[in-house]
Design an enzyme around this catalytic site. Structure first.
Site, PDB file in Angstrom:
ATOM      1  N   GLU A 100       0.831  -1.200   0.000  1.00 22.88           N
ATOM      2  CA  GLU A 100       0.000   0.000   0.000  1.00 22.88           C
ATOM      3  C   GLU A 100       0.867   1.252   0.000  1.00 22.88           C
ATOM      4  O   GLU A 100       0.570   2.229  -0.680  1.00 22.88           O
ATOM      5  CB  GLU A 100      -0.929  -0.009   1.217  1.00 22.88           C
ATOM      6  CG  GLU A 100      -2.046  -1.005   1.042  1.00 22.88           C
ATOM      7  CD  GLU A 100      -2.811  -1.229   2.328  1.00 22.88           C
ATOM      8  OE1 GLU A 100      -4.038  -1.177   2.281  1.00 22.88           O
ATOM      9  OE2 GLU A 100      -2.186  -1.447   3.365  1.00 22.88           O
ATOM     10  N   TYR A 101       1.941   1.189   0.785  1.00 23.39           N
ATOM     11  CA  TYR A 101       2.859   2.316   0.826  1.00 23.39           C
ATOM     12  C   TYR A 101       3.440   2.557  -0.567  1.00 23.39           C
ATOM     13  O   TYR A 101       3.437   3.684  -1.070  1.00 23.39           O
ATOM     14  CB  TYR A 101       3.977   2.033   1.837  1.00 23.39           C
ATOM     15  CG  TYR A 101       4.990   3.149   1.923  1.00 23.39           C
ATOM     16  CD1 TYR A 101       4.778   4.239   2.765  1.00 23.39           C
ATOM     17  CD2 TYR A 101       6.137   3.130   1.126  1.00 23.39           C
ATOM     18  CE1 TYR A 101       5.694   5.277   2.827  1.00 23.39           C
ATOM     19  CE2 TYR A 101       7.054   4.164   1.187  1.00 23.39           C
ATOM     20  CZ  TYR A 101       6.831   5.234   2.036  1.00 23.39           C
ATOM     21  OH  TYR A 101       7.734   6.255   2.086  1.00 23.39           O
ATOM     22  N   LYS A 149      17.775  -8.392  -0.807  1.00 25.55           N
ATOM     23  CA  LYS A 149      17.427  -7.166  -0.100  1.00 25.55           C
ATOM     24  C   LYS A 149      17.003  -7.554   1.303  1.00 25.55           C
ATOM     25  O   LYS A 149      15.955  -8.177   1.505  1.00 25.55           O
ATOM     26  CB  LYS A 149      16.294  -6.430  -0.822  1.00 25.55           C
ATOM     27  CG  LYS A 149      15.996  -5.091  -0.195  1.00 25.55           C
ATOM     28  CD  LYS A 149      15.105  -4.259  -1.087  1.00 25.55           C
ATOM     29  CE  LYS A 149      14.954  -2.844  -0.558  1.00 25.55           C
ATOM     30  NZ  LYS A 149      14.478  -2.769   0.823  1.00 25.55           N
TER      31      LYS A 149
HETATM   32  S1  IVH Z   1      22.555  -1.286  -1.547  1.00 24.91           S
HETATM   33  C1  IVH Z   1      23.883   2.288  -3.403  1.00 24.91           C
HETATM   34  N1  IVH Z   1      21.916  -3.720  -0.879  1.00 24.91           N
HETATM   35  O1  IVH Z   1      17.158  -1.141   1.350  1.00 24.91           O
HETATM   36  C2  IVH Z   1      22.948   1.303  -2.926  1.00 24.91           C
HETATM   37  N2  IVH Z   1      20.674  -1.936   0.072  1.00 24.91           N
HETATM   38  O2  IVH Z   1      14.744   0.223   0.523  1.00 24.91           O
HETATM   39  C3  IVH Z   1      22.844   1.295  -1.456  1.00 24.91           C
HETATM   40  N3  IVH Z   1      18.961  -2.651   1.665  1.00 24.91           N
HETATM   41  O3  IVH Z   1      18.430   2.065   1.750  1.00 24.91           O
HETATM   42  C4  IVH Z   1      22.020   0.232  -0.933  1.00 24.91           C
HETATM   43  N4  IVH Z   1      19.382  -4.810   1.506  1.00 24.91           N
HETATM   44  O4  IVH Z   1      19.144   0.245   3.413  1.00 24.91           O
HETATM   45  C5  IVH Z   1      21.629  -2.416  -0.723  1.00 24.91           C
HETATM   46  N5  IVH Z   1      21.517  -5.928  -0.339  1.00 24.91           N
HETATM   47  C6  IVH Z   1      21.235  -4.632  -0.182  1.00 24.91           C
HETATM   48  C7  IVH Z   1      20.222  -4.182   0.677  1.00 24.91           C
HETATM   49  C8  IVH Z   1      19.956  -2.805   0.780  1.00 24.91           C
HETATM   50  C9  IVH Z   1      18.623  -3.881   2.083  1.00 24.91           C
HETATM   51  C10 IVH Z   1      18.285  -1.436   2.125  1.00 24.91           C
HETATM   52  C11 IVH Z   1      19.114  -0.185   2.104  1.00 24.91           C
HETATM   53  C12 IVH Z   1      18.315   0.780   1.285  1.00 24.91           C
HETATM   54  C13 IVH Z   1      16.938   0.230   1.431  1.00 24.91           C
HETATM   55  C14 IVH Z   1      16.011   0.712   0.350  1.00 24.91           C
END
Ligand code: IVH
Length: 703
Positions: free
Chosen positions: A45-46, A125
């Protein structure tokens, strides 16, 4: 003014209003999510609102606003923690949700930087709290949360308690290194934490991400220290290399971070070309449920750091990286009613009756609310909009209510203190969360316990489905499992849709079940509390029949492997219950009375190469773990659940984890898979036959 112009003016006016609403909506939910760690809406939703606002801002650049949430990355900062500016801004990531979106991202890359090589570092992620760690000359000096991207909260002391965080970097380190990553909870650690909080009657966390955030953003770091958090590194901020060689690719960054001592998101790798990225996404989406960590998508980062720099950032996210999100496992819907179900042990379970909703590809219309306390803690009320969650094979559950949409006249749910099936008063024992119906002739309980008795987990009686149980119970012909075995072909013919052929088959299959029943199966079928497959097996091996088991006192039972006071008490309680004793007497009369047989197989097990040994497997083996366990059991071993001094043998596969370390400290004998197989073979040279396979066949035969 003509009609067309008027209409487009009105439409634009509505869009302007919509943009304001969306900004307010997103700002509010940012606050709930990032600052309070208590989201009210689902990520889906967000995201929908966020994407809608982005589209409108693209269409009407003149109405963009500097304080639009699209220009920010997230939360505000809690005033109680000290704050500090990041050297370099911590951006968020843009999302894609489909292959089509992903292709769109690639196209944008190509447009912005023609000829750019489509090689990406891909990793899962992680769903946790984003954080930056600062190292000076190899020493950990500071930790900041992402905060609003510009300014974060100082959580250095809390982060010092995180066990896998390197306080001193390994090998040669840059003069200054800002490492970015995520603090997370493993699923099992999260489940254990919530279990504990539930026992302490404290508020539980909605998900591992909130638990991680709640544990780090603490003024009292002893709380943080008590929680098994982990930091996974996936990026960097400012780096002053000193004399060291500068990093050129993302793959190199990840390799260096690992060499410096950081744990990185598991399974990250370099993908060359869009096809490899898609395959990576698909494989992680499939594995998602089985991973130790919660992940919500895959992140792709352009491997070439120079190209990254050339591409730069938008107001909130890098242009060189993107998150490809998985379909959500949560959704919101309306709670239409709360009904109460009676289980076979009489436990009253509240069930949410929902407006059907698609949750990650499955339509959900009912979900569990666990028990009275959980409903109260989550303050879920009939009529609420609620967030529903499912994960793998687990029963869907209601996570929380959307409080901002609650009707002003809603009332808390009153948990019934009578059984909804038989109307008798229910009871809630001290120290227990469940209300129970204690009426032995409660029809709902009878139905459930019969269903369990005939199910695969019980005697596995063919052809006796739900419909038949319903008919036999409602006609009051069957009240206990024993009654099943008195059914005659002639009387069955009176039931609708029952012919001679079916009735004969029915009675035959009951006869067969009676003859084939083993003590272990009967123990499972009776549904004694805490007695599952494994305990039933232990008991069936130790006692000749039900009478012998009944005669055993609880202390004696506790000498058996894996039987503690609770299980022993439950067994005693079962035999102390008069209706159960009567049931057993009738089963005996009717000839359903399995006795332990000394088969060649059990004799061999008793003399097997691992006879009497407690064995544990850890890490991944070349064969399924269940197979290895069966081989060990076939050789007389007992499989146990954890490492202790009592363990006789630890068999380690690849990536064994902490069990190996613990076994070594305790001086437990450790072998690898080859060593394990050698142990089995060694004995087969002296005894006849292949004990491993024999055990395997016989187990499968039983199943
Ligand atoms: S890279 C330049 N890798 O997801 C790219 N981020 O929703 C920097 N996050 O702000 C981030 N897993 O805090 C990267 N494997 C991953 C990640 C990841 C989680 C987070 C990160 C980002 C947020 C965005």
């Amino acid at each position: 003014m003509n009609q067309g112009t008027l209409q487009s003016l009105l439409a634009a006016d509505a869009d302007k209003k919509r943009m304001e609403e969306l900004r307010a909506f997103i700002t509010y939910h940012n606050y709930r999510y990032h600052t309070l760690d208590a989201p009210e809406i689902t990520d889906d939703e967000y995201n929908a609102a966020f994407q809608a606002l982005l589209r409108l801002e693209e269409r009407y650049p003149e109405w963009r606003s500097p304080d639009s949430p699209t220009n920010r990355v997230g939360g505000q900062v809690l005033s109680s923690l000290e704050t500090k500016a990041h050297t370099r801004r911590m951006y968020s990531l843009d999302n894609v949700f489909s292959d089509e979106d992903w292709q769109g991202f690639l196209k944008r890359l190509e447009n912005a930087l023609p000829g750019v090589e489509d090689t990406f570092w891909c990793d899962p992620k992680m769903d946790g709290l984003a954080l930056e760690l600062v190292y000076e000359n190899g020493r950990f000096v500071e930790a900041l949360t992402r905060g609003d991207g510009e300014v974060g909260e100082v959580v250095t002391a809390a982060m010092r308690t995180v066990r896998n965080l390197p306080k001193v970097l390994h090998g040669e380190a840059p003069e200054r290194l800002e490492v970015r990553g995520e603090v997370i909870f493993r699923r099992k650690d999260f489940a254990a934490l919530n279990d504990r909080l539930r026992k302490e009657n404290a508020k539980t966390f909605a998900n591992p991400r909130n638990a991680a955030a709640g544990s780090i953003r603490q003024l009292d770091t002893s709380v943080t220290a008590s929680r098994p958090l982990r930091f996974l590194a996936y990026g960097f901020g400012e780096v002053r290399f000193g004399g060291m060689p500068v990093w050129r690719t993302y793959a190199e960054v990840m390799e260096r971070l690992q060499a410096l001592g950081f744990e990185t998101p598991p399974g990250g790798r370099l993908c060359r070309g869009s096809g490899e990225v898609e395959a990576y996404y698909a494989s992680l989406a499939e594995k998602r449920e089985s991973l130790a960590y919660e992940i919500d998508g895959v992140v792709m980062k352009l491997d070439d750091l120079e190209a990254q720099e050339a591409l730069g950032y938008t107001a909130r996210a890098p242009r060189f990286a993107i998150a490809w999100k998985f379909p959500a496992q949560q959704a919101t819907t309306r709670l239409l009613d709360i009904t109460v179900q009676v289980g076979r042990t009489g436990v009253l379970t509240p069930v949410a009756e929902l407006e059907p909703v698609n949750v990650g590809g499955v339509i959900v219309s009912r979900a569990t609310l666990h028990n009275e306390d959980e409903i109260r803690n989550r303050d879920v009320r009939v009529g609420d909009r609620v967030v529903v969650q499912r994960a793998g094979d687990v029963i869907p559950e209601v996570v929380r209510a959307v409080l901002s949409e609650r009707a002003p006249d809603s009332k808390p749910f009153e948990f019934p203190h009578v059984c909804p099936s038989c109307g008798q008063e229910a009871s809630r024992l001290e120290g227990e969360v469940a209300w129970r119906c204690v009426n032995v002739s409660c029809p709902a309980m009878i139905r459930q316990s019969l269903t369990h008795f005939v199910s695969k987990a019980g005697l596995d009686i063919e052809g006796l489905g739900q419909r038949w149980i319903e008919l036999l119970v409602s006609s009051e012909r069957v009240r206990t499992p024993a009654d099943l075995f008195t059914l005659k072909v002639e009387e069955l013919l009176h039931y609708e849709r029952m012919g001679v052929k079916l009735a004969t088959k029915f009675v035959d299959s009951l006869d067969r079940a009676k003859k084939d029943a083993t003590l272990q199966r009967l123990l499972c079928a009776l549904g004694i509390r805490h007695v599952g497959e494994q305990t039933a097996k232990t008991l069936a091996a130790a006692y000749a029949d039900m009478d012998a088991l009944r005669a055993a006192d609880p202390e004696e039972l506790q000498n058996l492997p894996d039987i503690g006071p609770e299980v022993a008490g439950a067994i005693k309680a079962f035999f102390d219950d008069k209706p159960n004793v009567e049931l057993l007497a009738r089963l005996k009369e009717l000839g359903l009375w399995p006795v332990r047989r000394q088969t060649p197989e059990t004799a061999q097990v008793a003399a097997g190469p691992l006879a009497g040994m407690k064995v544990l497997f850890t890490g991944s083996l070349s064969m399924p773990r269940s197979q290895a366990q069966r081989m060990a059991e076939g050789a007389g071993a007992e499989i146990v659940g954890g490492v202790s001094r009592k363990l006789n043998l630890l068999v380690v596969g690849d990536e064994p984890g902490s069990k190996l370390e613990k076994a070594r400290t305790l001086g437990v004998r450790v072998v690898d898979e080859a060593g394990f197989l050698a142990l089995l073979r060694a004995e087969n040279d002296v005894s006849a036959g292949d004990s491993g396979n024999a055990a395997q066949d016989s187990e499968e035969g039983k199943g």
